[in-house]
Design a protein around this motif. Structure first.
Motif, short mmCIF file in Angstrom:
data_model
loop_
_atom_site.label_atom_id
_atom_site.label_comp_id
_atom_site.label_asym_id
_atom_site.label_seq_id
_atom_site.Cartn_x
_atom_site.Cartn_y
_atom_site.Cartn_z
N LEU A 178 31.84 50.51 37.32
CA LEU A 178 30.82 49.68 36.27
C LEU A 178 31.50 48.07 36.87
CD1 LEU A 178 32.42 51.84 33.53
CD2 LEU A 178 29.96 51.21 33.36
N VAL A 179 30.31 47.23 36.56
CA VAL A 179 30.43 45.98 36.79
C VAL A 179 30.42 44.79 36.02
CG1 VAL A 179 29.24 43.96 38.54
CG2 VAL A 179 29.63 45.95 39.13
N LEU A 180 30.93 43.76 35.92
CA LEU A 180 30.64 42.70 34.48
C LEU A 180 30.24 41.78 35.11
CD1 LEU A 180 30.53 42.77 31.51
CD2 LEU A 180 32.97 41.81 31.52
N GLY A 181 28.80 40.78 34.66
CA GLY A 181 28.72 39.25 34.91
C GLY A 181 29.57 38.46 34.80
N LYS A 182 29.72 38.21 32.57
CA LYS A 182 30.92 37.11 32.74
C LYS A 182 32.22 37.74 31.92
CE LYS A 182 26.11 34.61 31.13
NZ LYS A 182 26.10 34.32 30.29
N PRO A 183 33.16 36.69 31.99
CA PRO A 183 34.20 36.97 31.14
C PRO A 183 34.27 36.59 30.04
CG PRO A 183 33.88 34.34 31.78
CD PRO A 183 32.66 35.48 32.55
N LEU A 184 34.80 37.61 28.84
CA LEU A 184 35.36 37.90 28.16
C LEU A 184 35.81 36.75 27.16
CD1 LEU A 184 36.24 41.44 27.99
CD2 LEU A 184 33.79 41.45 28.38
N GLY A 185 35.37 37.11 26.19
CA GLY A 185 36.86 35.61 24.95
C GLY A 185 35.49 34.59 24.36
N VAL A 186 34.37 35.24 24.52
CA VAL A 186 33.48 33.79 24.03
C VAL A 186 34.03 34.03 22.29
CG1 VAL A 186 31.31 33.27 23.28
CG2 VAL A 186 32.21 33.84 25.76
N GLY A 187 33.76 34.91 21.38
CA GLY A 187 33.99 35.04 20.05
C GLY A 187 35.58 34.23 20.05
N SER A 278 34.97 41.52 14.83
CA SER A 278 35.97 42.24 16.05
C SER A 278 36.80 43.23 15.07
CB SER A 278 37.19 41.60 16.51
OG SER A 278 37.98 42.10 17.33
N GLY A 279 37.09 43.00 14.31
CA GLY A 279 37.41 44.26 12.72
C GLY A 279 36.14 45.14 12.69
N ARG A 280 35.55 44.88 12.20
CA ARG A 280 34.82 45.27 11.91
C ARG A 280 34.12 46.73 13.49
NH1 ARG A 280 32.60 40.51 9.61
NH2 ARG A 280 31.98 40.46 11.27
N ASN A 281 33.78 46.12 14.20
CA ASN A 281 33.47 47.15 15.39
C ASN A 281 34.31 47.99 15.62
OD1 ASN A 281 31.06 45.08 15.84
ND2 ASN A 281 32.77 44.30 17.64
N TRP A 282 35.97 47.61 15.68
CA TRP A 282 36.84 49.09 15.68
C TRP A 282 36.58 49.91 14.85
CZ3 TRP A 282 39.28 50.26 19.76
CH2 TRP A 282 40.65 51.27 19.54
N ALA A 283 37.03 49.57 13.56
CA ALA A 283 36.54 50.42 12.29
C ALA A 283 34.83 50.77 12.51
CB ALA A 283 36.31 49.91 11.00
N LEU A 305 40.23 42.21 22.20
CA LEU A 305 39.52 41.62 23.10
C LEU A 305 38.27 42.06 23.66
CD1 LEU A 305 39.68 38.69 25.82
CD2 LEU A 305 40.39 40.99 26.88
N ILE A 306 38.41 43.70 23.52
CA ILE A 306 37.49 44.79 23.94
C ILE A 306 36.24 44.89 23.14
CG2 ILE A 306 38.67 45.64 25.90
CD1 ILE A 306 38.76 48.29 23.77
N THR A 307 36.78 44.04 21.54
CA THR A 307 36.20 44.23 20.65
C THR A 307 35.29 42.68 20.75
OG1 THR A 307 37.39 44.08 18.98
CG2 THR A 307 37.00 46.30 19.04
N ASP A 308 35.77 42.05 20.93
CA ASP A 308 35.18 40.48 20.29
C ASP A 308 33.43 40.83 20.95
OD1 ASP A 308 36.10 37.29 19.95
OD2 ASP A 308 35.64 37.86 22.15
N PRO A 309 32.41 40.58 19.97
CA PRO A 309 31.21 39.83 20.11
C PRO A 309 31.44 39.16 21.30
CG PRO A 309 32.04 38.91 17.80
CD PRO A 309 33.73 39.42 18.88
N GLN A 310 30.87 38.87 22.04
CA GLN A 310 29.90 37.86 22.75
C GLN A 310 28.92 37.12 22.69
OE1 GLN A 310 32.86 37.28 25.34
NE2 GLN A 310 33.42 38.97 23.74
N THR A 311 28.67 36.73 22.57
CA THR A 311 26.85 35.96 22.25
C THR A 311 27.03 35.08 23.31
OG1 THR A 311 28.70 34.99 20.57
CG2 THR A 311 25.73 33.40 21.42
N SER A 312 25.88 35.21 23.94
CA SER A 312 25.16 35.46 25.48
C SER A 312 25.95 35.78 26.64
CB SER A 312 25.30 33.96 25.84
OG SER A 312 23.91 33.75 26.66
#
Length: 359
Positions: A178-187, A278-283, A305-312
């Motif tokens: 698995l390869v990810l192209g951008k860092p997380l945390g935008v949300g 993030s909370g809705r995603n986890w639910a 962090l892993i449920t944080d919505p990433q815009t773009s």
């Protein structure tokens, strides 16, 4: 009696109940809604439709050419009108790249509170959208506008792809990297911005990554060792990775130490800042995500962090190990650095549903 809206036109986020890809309908609710839609026409030329929760539709025109069609729009994720337009356009075009395609043409989707926001502010949103398309070499050829309560901007985008190069959610294989192209945390950054606690450096990080085109997707689509691809947006890393796993019957193991995270996001996490999405995603999908290998005090932070919505957000690629060098090279050519290797996939044990495990 008519009242005047007193919200500051220079703070676009104040006009929206949410922002960016955090406005997406929660995965569980969306599944319930779509389950009520009767089956629709699916001609053999329709290579990708709704079956695998993919980023765009793909329709074969001839043996060597297919159309990629998608749309994406949302409410403001930033206050600057021009930046909002650029980010929204970049995000919408990402869905074409995520299928392995090259975007060619876009139509703007515009909803604005026309009697409340100054026309100059609205015009800047449109300018930003046009600039985002121009950076991608995409013709912005028209669109549609309506008068709405909240500002909305996005695109309907059309691209092309060779039918043999289409990458869907369903193609991942056991053993894939698995390869990810951008860092997380935008949300997290967008939530901090709305609360008025995001500093200039945090905003610069947010703008840099949300306006970075996922143009590597077209080159990645041509690599036979790339088996599946999507982009990480409103459902967060865990949600979009889980879509890959469910489509292929796999289990994903993610190395938390390998996950790229925007520097300022950690400080915001520890301050308790998070998006409602993030909370809705986890639910919606938390029962399929295993955090038990993490120390108990850290689980809540990683869950956010892993449920944080990433815009773009970035492309998420599942590739054969021997294709990893080519994948990294494609990322490096397109965006100046290789993607991040974050984990691997394996077959789900018999009787075990697909899942995501963070270690």
């Amino acid at each position: 009696m008519m009242t005047t809206d007193t919200r500051d036109p220079n703070r676009l986020t104040a006009w929206a109940h949410g922002g960016g890809c955090g406005c997406k309908i929660a995965p569980a609710a969306l599944q319930r809604l779509l389950a009520q839609v009767p089956p629709h026409l699916a001609p053999p030329e329709l290579l990708v439709g709704t079956a695998t929760s993919d980023d765009a539709a793909v329709y074969r025109l001839r043996d060597d050419l297919a159309l990629v069609a998608t749309t994406d729009f949302f409410t403001p994720v930033v206050d600057d009108a021009f930046d909002f337009g650029v980010i929204a356009a970049t995000n919408a075009l990402s869905d074409v790249y995520a299928m392995g395609g090259q975007p060619l043409l876009a139509l703007a989707l515009v909803g604005m509170p026309i009697n409340q926001l100054p026309e100059a502010v609205i015009a800047r949103v449109l300018e930003g959208g046009a600039a985002g398309c121009r950076a991608a070499g995409v013709a912005l050829a028209g669109g549609h506008s309506i008068d709405t309560v909240e500002p909305i901007y996005g695109l309907a985008a059309i691209g092309t792809v060779h039918p043999d190069h289409v990458k869907t959610n369903a193609g991942a294989q056991p053993g894939d990297v698995l390869v990810l192209g951008k860092p997380l945390g935008v949300g997290l950054l967008s939530a901090a911005l709305k609360k008025g606690v995001l500093d200039a450096d945090g905003y610069a990080q947010m703008r840099r990554w949300t306006t970075l085109l996922n143009r590597a997707g077209a080159a990645l689509g041509a690599l036979p060792g790339v088996h599946a691809m999507t982009d990480v947006t409103g459902f967060g890393l865990a949600g979009h990775l889980l879509e890959l796993c469910r489509a292929a019957g796999l289990v994903a193991t993610v190395d938390r130490a390998a996950l790229p995270v925007l520097d300022v996001s950690w400080a915001l996490l520890r301050q308790g800042i998070a998006t409602g999405a993030s909370g809705r995603n986890w639910a919606s999908y938390g029962d399929a995500v295993d955090l038990s290998a993490l120390p108990q005090p850290e689980q809540a932070l990683w869950q956010t962090l892993i449920t944080d919505p990433q815009t773009s957000g970035g492309l998420l690629v599942a590739c054969a190990p021997d294709a990893l060098d080519a994948v990294q090279a494609a990322f490096a050519r397109a965006q100046g650095r290789p993607g991040w290797v974050i984990g691997h996939l394996q077959a789900a044990p018999a009787g075990t549903p697909p899942s995501v495990c963070l270690r």
